[in-house]
Enzyme design. Structure first.
Site, PDB file in Angstrom:
ATOM      1  N   LYS A   1       0.838  -1.209   0.000  1.00  0.00           N
ATOM      2  CA  LYS A   1       0.000   0.000   0.000  1.00  0.00           C
ATOM      3  C   LYS A   1       0.867   1.251   0.000  1.00  0.00           C
ATOM      4  CE  LYS A   1      -1.740   1.607   4.007  1.00  0.00           C
ATOM      5  NZ  LYS A   1      -1.432   3.025   4.247  1.00  0.00           N
ATOM      6  N   ASN A   2       1.907   1.248   0.842  1.00  0.00           N
ATOM      7  CA  ASN A   2       2.713   2.460   0.987  1.00  0.00           C
ATOM      8  C   ASN A   2       3.673   2.690  -0.179  1.00  0.00           C
ATOM      9  OD1 ASN A   2       1.364   2.995   3.297  1.00  0.00           O
ATOM     10  ND2 ASN A   2       3.048   2.502   4.700  1.00  0.00           N
TER      11      ASN A   2
ATOM     12  N   CYS B   1      -4.370  12.872  12.504  1.00  0.00           N
ATOM     13  CA  CYS B   1      -5.187  11.667  12.447  1.00  0.00           C
ATOM     14  C   CYS B   1      -5.090  10.963  13.789  1.00  0.00           C
ATOM     15  CB  CYS B   1      -4.751  10.771  11.299  1.00  0.00           C
ATOM     16  SG  CYS B   1      -3.152  10.049  11.558  1.00  0.00           S
TER      17      CYS B   1
ATOM     18  N   ARG C   1      -8.930  -0.010   4.663  1.00  0.00           N
ATOM     19  CA  ARG C   1      -8.040   0.982   4.034  1.00  0.00           C
ATOM     20  C   ARG C   1      -6.707   0.362   3.661  1.00  0.00           C
ATOM     21  NH1 ARG C   1      -7.335   6.536   7.144  1.00  0.00           N
ATOM     22  NH2 ARG C   1      -6.003   6.706   5.334  1.00  0.00           N
TER      23      ARG C   1
ATOM     24  N   ARG D   1       0.840  14.912  12.779  1.00  0.00           N
ATOM     25  CA  ARG D   1       1.347  14.706  11.421  1.00  0.00           C
ATOM     26  C   ARG D   1       1.433  15.992  10.585  1.00  0.00           C
ATOM     27  NH1 ARG D   1      -0.881   8.953   9.367  1.00  0.00           N
ATOM     28  NH2 ARG D   1       1.155   8.860   8.418  1.00  0.00           N
TER      29      ARG D   1
ATOM     30  N   ASP E   1       4.521   0.742  12.058  1.00  0.00           N
ATOM     31  CA  ASP E   1       3.267   0.139  11.590  1.00  0.00           C
ATOM     32  C   ASP E   1       3.067  -1.283  12.121  1.00  0.00           C
ATOM     33  OD1 ASP E   1       2.602   2.422  10.283  1.00  0.00           O
ATOM     34  OD2 ASP E   1       3.063   1.708   8.266  1.00  0.00           O
TER      35      ASP E   1
HETATM   36  C1  UD1 Z   1       4.523   6.823   6.122  1.00  0.00           C
HETATM   37  C2  UD1 Z   1       3.612   5.628   5.967  1.00  0.00           C
HETATM   38  C3  UD1 Z   1       3.050   5.223   7.321  1.00  0.00           C
HETATM   39  C4  UD1 Z   1       4.193   4.966   8.308  1.00  0.00           C
HETATM   40  C5  UD1 Z   1       5.107   6.178   8.370  1.00  0.00           C
HETATM   41  C6  UD1 Z   1       6.343   5.945   9.226  1.00  0.00           C
HETATM   42  C7  UD1 Z   1       2.741   5.998   3.744  1.00  0.00           C
HETATM   43  C8  UD1 Z   1       1.553   6.286   2.889  1.00  0.00           C
HETATM   44  N1  UD1 Z   1       2.530   5.989   5.067  1.00  0.00           N
HETATM   45  O1  UD1 Z   1       3.732   7.906   6.613  1.00  0.00           O
HETATM   46  O2  UD1 Z   1       2.298   4.020   7.149  1.00  0.00           O
HETATM   47  O3  UD1 Z   1       3.644   4.774   9.602  1.00  0.00           O
HETATM   48  O4  UD1 Z   1       5.569   6.509   7.036  1.00  0.00           O
HETATM   49  O5  UD1 Z   1       7.031   4.829   8.793  1.00  0.00           O
HETATM   50  O6  UD1 Z   1       3.809   5.727   3.251  1.00  0.00           O
HETATM   51  N2  UD1 Z   1       6.723  14.658  10.345  1.00  0.00           N
HETATM   52  C9  UD1 Z   1       6.911  15.981  10.615  1.00  0.00           C
HETATM   53  N3  UD1 Z   1       6.871  16.886   9.574  1.00  0.00           N
HETATM   54  C10 UD1 Z   1       6.659  16.491   8.280  1.00  0.00           C
HETATM   55  C11 UD1 Z   1       6.498  15.115   8.014  1.00  0.00           C
HETATM   56  C12 UD1 Z   1       6.526  14.218   9.068  1.00  0.00           C
HETATM   57  O7  UD1 Z   1       7.088  16.376  11.771  1.00  0.00           O
HETATM   58  O8  UD1 Z   1       6.644  17.342   7.383  1.00  0.00           O
HETATM   59  C13 UD1 Z   1       6.742  13.677  11.459  1.00  0.00           C
HETATM   60  C14 UD1 Z   1       5.391  12.943  11.609  1.00  0.00           C
HETATM   61  O9  UD1 Z   1       4.463  13.716  12.337  1.00  0.00           O
HETATM   62  C15 UD1 Z   1       5.808  11.675  12.315  1.00  0.00           C
HETATM   63  C16 UD1 Z   1       7.200  11.408  11.734  1.00  0.00           C
HETATM   64  O10 UD1 Z   1       7.635  12.622  11.148  1.00  0.00           O
HETATM   65  O11 UD1 Z   1       5.896  11.894  13.702  1.00  0.00           O
HETATM   66  C17 UD1 Z   1       7.224  10.313  10.675  1.00  0.00           C
HETATM   67  O12 UD1 Z   1       6.295  10.642   9.654  1.00  0.00           O
HETATM   68  P1  UD1 Z   1       6.527  10.251   8.130  1.00  0.00           P
HETATM   69  O13 UD1 Z   1       7.753   9.416   7.983  1.00  0.00           O
HETATM   70  O14 UD1 Z   1       6.420  11.491   7.321  1.00  0.00           O
HETATM   71  O15 UD1 Z   1       5.249   9.362   7.864  1.00  0.00           O
HETATM   72  P2  UD1 Z   1       4.312   9.391   6.587  1.00  0.00           P
HETATM   73  O16 UD1 Z   1       5.118   9.570   5.366  1.00  0.00           O
HETATM   74  O17 UD1 Z   1       3.168  10.276   6.805  1.00  0.00           O
END
Ligand code: UD1
Length: 459
Positions: free
Chosen positions: A48-49, A142, A427, A147, A335
């Site tokens: 999915k990711n 969420c 999902r 996030r 995850d």
């Molecule tokens: C992706 C995965 C999700 C997984 C996560 C961490 C997808 C669609 N989803 O989510 O299943 O749990 O990686 O492995 O690929 N953060 C910030 N600022 C930003 C972006 C992120 O502070 O601009 C923080 C987030 O709040 C979180 C951490 O960084 O605490 C990790 O988030 P991130 O690696 O960005 O996760 P996603 O890409 O949203």
């Protein structure tokens, strides 16, 4: 005393409002009868990711893109709707998607869709690179945390975009006549998966060289890079902490198969472990599961690699405690934290679980405790005291992986569990209950409209 308070806070974390939101009468529930012994082989779906950012990446292409092994999931449907709203044409044939974004013309993603699927925000990079302008709503927080998207925004600014956030909308545009982003050196304060993907996609069409430092090393980032490379991009180092992208003016059509879902694979390994069963999973990339395999081995389980793309877990009568600490890849994946905690709840001794990636990812604990687990939480740290067995109860999943954890617990628990939260499960897990049934688990989806006396109004 302080510990008691922490437990009570956790138990209160699923509020009445949550319960009402989660239990409209027209929703289905799962009934699961345990304990189950599983047996057989399970086919792992595409990731999915990987699929979600891959769909966003097709917006970069001036040709028609074919993506294979795309799982049939609610999130994939939502992403498809986002791409259609932007002007792409999508055809689905089973697990294959044909996406034609040649006539991409609308730079604005609809709030109603982005709100439902955070990953659709990642499309901001491709839209901006392709059209010179992008308007994508802030996705909001969420169930697992706030996030923010600050790393995405700062990275796009480093690539020369003007970015303004107004009325919940991220407005980005490239000024000047060339309408091309400019290569830059970007250091990410945190190796965010999404920010790495947004910026890598955006810089494939930039003028000059971009270096992303402290990049996320997740296999899905590498898969996305391989897709972009197959479309004609120049990307080096994806899968390491430093990614170098040398921009090209155009990307072309592609026929690409995405990697197997390591989180689904890990969930099935844990299903084998918690039910004391022998199951085989394929296709998988065993390297992507190293941290999970290592922790399953610490618990006392044997994992055998039969072929290069298949793993078999053997039952073990004695399960021992272990400690986990979630980390960006190659560390233990956040995850799988909740599913692994379900397993630790029946391992003898005391285990510790620390969540470092998301700030609010312990909401499954109160529900596991309702099934007889003995888990105390303080902030993002949980102490799991193993119990000999779990017992069935009505439970509610608050997010995708919390839901998976409860289903795994239910497979091991004695009696009939009723699970609410299928909207989360659907999902991210393709046909989870059908796959579990094939392995011999006893579970069925029940329509609440027909049986709305299962959950009285007070739940
Ligand atoms: C992706 C995965 C999700 C997984 C996560 C961490 C997808 C669609 N989803 O989510 O299943 O749990 O990686 O492995 O690929 N953060 C910030 N600022 C930003 C972006 C992120 O502070 O601009 C923080 C987030 O709040 C979180 C951490 O960084 O605490 C990790 O988030 P991130 O690696 O960005 O996760 P996603 O890409 O949203």
């Amino acid at each position: 005393m302080r510990e008691d308070r922490a437990i009570n806070q956790q138990l209160d974390s699923i509020t009445e409002t949550d319960k009402q939101k989660l239990s409209p009468v027209n929703q289905s529930i799962l009934k699961i009868w345990g304990p189950s012994r599983l047996q057989g082989k399970i086919n792992i779906s595409g990731a999915k990711n990987s699929a979600l950012p891959a769909m966003a990446a097709t917006l970069l292409s001036s040709g028609v893109c074919r993506l294979r092994q795309i799982p049939c999931l609610a999130d994939i449907n939502t992403m498809g709707k986002v791409l259609s709203a932007l002007g792409a044409k999508i055809k689905q044939n089973g697990n294959t998607l044909d996406i034609d974004a040649r006539d991409l013309d609308n730079p604005e993603a609809p709030y109603e869709l982005v709100r439902q699927l955070r990953a659709s925000f990642f499309a901001i990079g491709p839209i901006l690179a392709r059209l010179g302008v992008a308007r994508v709503p802030l996705p909001g927080g969420c169930a697992i945390g706030a996030r923010p998207v600050d790393l995405h925004v700062r990275g796009l600014q480093a690539l020369g975009a003007e970015v303004h956030i107004e009325h919940g909308m991220v407005n980005a545009y490239i000024s000047g006549s060339k309408k091309r982003l400019q290569g830059a050196k970007i250091y990410l304060d945190y190796p965010s998966v999404g920010a790495t993907e947004t910026l890598m996609m955006a810089s494939t069409l930039a003028e000059g060289e971009t270096i992303i430092e402290n990049a996320a090393q997740e296999p899905e980032v590498e898969d996305l890079a391989n897709l972009c490379i197959a479309m004609g991009a120049n990307i080096f180092g994806a899968g390491t902490k430093t990614i170098v992208i040398s921009g090209v003016p155009k990307l072309h059509s592609v026929d690409y198969t995405i990697i197997p879902d390591r989180i689904e694979a890990g969930t099935f390994l844990i299903a084998g472990a918690i039910t004391n069963s022998e199951i085989t999973i394929a296709p998988v990339v065993p390297k992507h599961l190293s941290a999970v395999i290592s922790k399953l081995q610490s618990v006392g389980l044997k994992i055998i690699q039969d072929k290069s793309d298949s793993l078999r877990i053997l039952p073990s009568e004695i399960l021992k405690s272990t400690d986990i600490d979630t980390q960006p890849y190659p560390g233990f994946p956040t995850d799988l934290q909740a599913p692994f905690m379900a397993l630790l709840s029946v391992c003898s001794g005391s285990s510790s679980v620390t969540e470092t990636v998301f700030e609010n990812r312990m909401r499954h604990v109160s529900e596991l405790n309702r099934m007889g687990a003995n888990i105390r939480v303080k902030g993002n740290h949980a102490i799991v005291e193993g119990v000999p067995k779990l017992s069935a109860a009505p439970v509610i999943g608050t997010d995708l992986r919390a839901s998976a954890a409860l289903i795994l617990a239910a497979l091991a628990a004695e009696g009939e569990t009723t699970f609410q939260g299928l909207q989360h499960l659907d999902r991210g897990y393709e046909q989870l209950e059908i796959k579990l049934q094939k392995l011999g688990a006893k579970l069925e989806r029940v329509d609440l409209v027909k049986e709305n006396d299962i959950f009285p109004a007070s739940i």
